[in-house]
Enzyme design. Structure first.
Site, mmCIF file in Angstrom:
data_model
loop_
_atom_site.group_PDB
_atom_site.id
_atom_site.type_symbol
_atom_site.label_atom_id
_atom_site.label_comp_id
_atom_site.label_asym_id
_atom_site.label_seq_id
_atom_site.Cartn_x
_atom_site.Cartn_y
_atom_site.Cartn_z
ATOM 1 N N ASP A 122 6.663 0.933 10.824
ATOM 2 C CA ASP A 122 6.560 -0.369 11.151
ATOM 3 C C ASP A 122 7.344 -0.518 12.367
ATOM 4 O OD1 ASP A 122 4.802 -2.469 9.576
ATOM 5 O OD2 ASP A 122 5.871 -3.510 11.020
ATOM 6 N N CYS A 133 -7.366 -7.257 6.476
ATOM 7 C CA CYS A 133 -7.831 -8.414 5.836
ATOM 8 C C CYS A 133 -8.367 -9.317 6.396
ATOM 9 C CB CYS A 133 -6.566 -8.677 4.839
ATOM 10 S SG CYS A 133 -5.207 -9.311 6.019
ATOM 11 N N ASP A 136 -3.418 0.275 8.419
ATOM 12 C CA ASP A 136 -3.734 -0.894 7.925
ATOM 13 C C ASP A 136 -3.231 -2.118 8.944
ATOM 14 O OD1 ASP A 136 -4.721 -2.796 5.804
ATOM 15 O OD2 ASP A 136 -2.479 -3.391 5.841
ATOM 16 N N LYS A 141 0.981 -1.326 -0.044
ATOM 17 C CA LYS A 141 -0.186 0.136 0.007
ATOM 18 C C LYS A 141 0.757 1.230 -0.082
ATOM 19 C CE LYS A 141 -3.580 -2.614 2.326
ATOM 20 N NZ LYS A 141 -2.765 -3.775 2.814
#
Lengths: 300, 159
Positions: free
Chosen positions: A136, A231, A180, A118
């Protein structure tokens, strides 16, 4: 193992409730899909080149740079992959950057960025301008992120190694944030994942998701946009988190309009818990020929 | 790579880099639209958008930033990264080697190539490797071929 056999009884029941009987027809791994990296090559040129090599393209109706592809070779072991002409990316994961609508010269925070599907798509939408802070928490995952940013020719990104839950302590504010979150991954329809999901994992994940959401909320400018995605098929990781965002953090939910995308609205309730009306504006991407995904556009 | 560990180029240094690129590859590129900086003793050069300085970086734990462009070498030579080669290579006129399909695949698999160099390629300098319009990377030209310098992560392994 066939996906259907991997489902536990409680999973069978909940997916039947959410998606109806049809769900059991979806249960196969989605076909491979790619995003053409327009930072390096145009869609037309790429298609022409690869069709000569026997690749077959099927357009994704709602995103002109994404395609389903069929090829007789391993697509990630081709010269074109190694020189950065495309990214192997699940179709559904192309949705959150489109919902975020990054513009040229903006400054964007991607709080859980690795491995970078992304992030690199955001860079592409921004035409390599502005700035992306791609964060991250895991150093191992950052290696993959850095590799992908380089391979795709991304110039506008700063990679940070921080606990997303504490990112707000930097005091930085952003107009647009992509969140996300780490999730169960049940939308992948992978038998192994279905078998690993239990109450304990779910509780653990939802705690992380809320913590990340609060941090992202604190980093968001007034009137700013926060796109939350997973997801996962599980309401605990999706609607319940958005309900929390609306009721506890005061965020509002905006409609998502992507023409041609097959999706359903967010659930109204789950396990006797009634969600805010706003939650219905979130979308559940139906896992037919693609990953099951959940995307919500929040405004402060 | 921390911000304090890198050195940002001023306008003159960017011009000097452009001159080195032009000298080696015959293409004058404009790097002034980017922030250009150098890291480490190896003299690695990176590019980044100018927006970088619009945020307060002091509280960020930065792991890396920008795109790796290439490594400056002795005698005003530059070993370009694949992306550096792609930025420079489209209009490069010197030190460009075009390979056929079979040799291109060998190159991408990490093999050295025994090949007769064209006139525009200088032995003991870095050359941009192409396959038709596709720029595959940058490696070292020797008298009798190419020493493959493609990083492992960019090679095709196991086909």
């Amino acid at each position: 193992m066939k996906v259907e056999f991997a489902l536990k009884e409680f999973q069978r029941e909940r997916y039947l409730k959410i998606y109806g009987k049809e769900f059991f027809e979806f249960l196969k791994l989605p076909p491979q899909s790619i995003r053409v990296n327009t930072l390096k090559i145009s869609v037309e040129e790429f298609k022409k080149k690869m069709e000569r090599r026997g690749w077959k393209f099927k357009a994704i109706e709602w995103y002109e740079e994404g395609f389903y592809v069929e090829a007789r070779e391993n697509i990630s072991k081709t010269i074109e992959h190694q020189i950065g002409y495309f990214f192997v990316q699940n179709v559904s994961s192309m949705i959150p950057p489109l919902v975020l609508e990054p513009k040229k010269d903006e400054i964007i925070l991607d709080l859980c960025a690795a491995p970078g599907a992304k992030t690199t798509q955001i860079a592409q939408l921004m035409e390599n301008s502005g700035l992306i802070i791609a964060n991250d928490v895991k150093i191992k995952r950052l290696r993959a992120l850095r590799g992908n940013l380089q391979r795709l020719g991304v110039i506008n990104t700063v990679v940070t190694l921080m606990d997303g839950g504490k990112f707000w302590k930097t005091g930085l504010k952003f107009k647009k944030i992509l969140l996300d979150v780490p999730c169960s991954g049940s939308g992948n329809l992978n038998p192994r994942i279905f078998q690993q999901i239990g109450k304990y994992t779910m509780n653990y994940l939802t705690r992380i998701q809320k913590r990340l959401l609060i941090s992202a909320f604190k980093c968001l400018e007034e009137d700013g946009i926060l796109v939350y995605s997973t997801c996962s098929l599980e309401p605990e990781e999706n609607e319940e988190i958005i309900d929390f965002a609306v009721k506890k953090l005061g965020l509002s939910v905006e409609e998502i309009k992507i023409k041609g995308l097959e999706c359903m609205e967010g659930l109204k309730s789950w396990n006797g818990k009634v969600f805010s009306e706003e939650v219905r504006k979130a979308i559940r991407v139906i896992p037919r020929d693609k990953e099951g995904f959940f995307v919500c556009k929040l405004r402060k | 790579m921390q911000v304090k560990e890198v050195r940002f180029y001023d306008r003159e240094e960017i011009k000097e880099l452009e001159r080195i690129v032009e000298k080696n590859y015959g293409n004058k590129i404009d790097l002034s639209k980017f922030l250009v900086f150098e890291s480490g003793k190896e003299r690695k050069v990176w590019l980044l958008t100018k927006k970088f300085f619009e945020i307060d970086l002091s509280k960020l734990k930065i792991n890396s930033f920008g795109l790796y462009f290439g490594k400056l070498k002795r005698n005003e030579k530059i070993h370009l990264s694949t992306e550096g080669a792609q930025l420079v290579g489209k209009n490069a006129t010197k030190n460009v080697l075009e390979l056929d399909e079979a040799s291109a695949l060998k190159f991408m698999q990490g093999s050295d190539l025994k090949i007769k160099l064209p006139k525009n390629c200088e032995a003991h300098n870095f050359v941009i490797i192409k396959r038709k319009d596709d720029i595959l990377g940058c490696s070292l030209a020797l008298e009798d071929g190419i020493k493959n310098l493609l990083p492992k992560s960019r090679r095709i392994i196991g086909i």
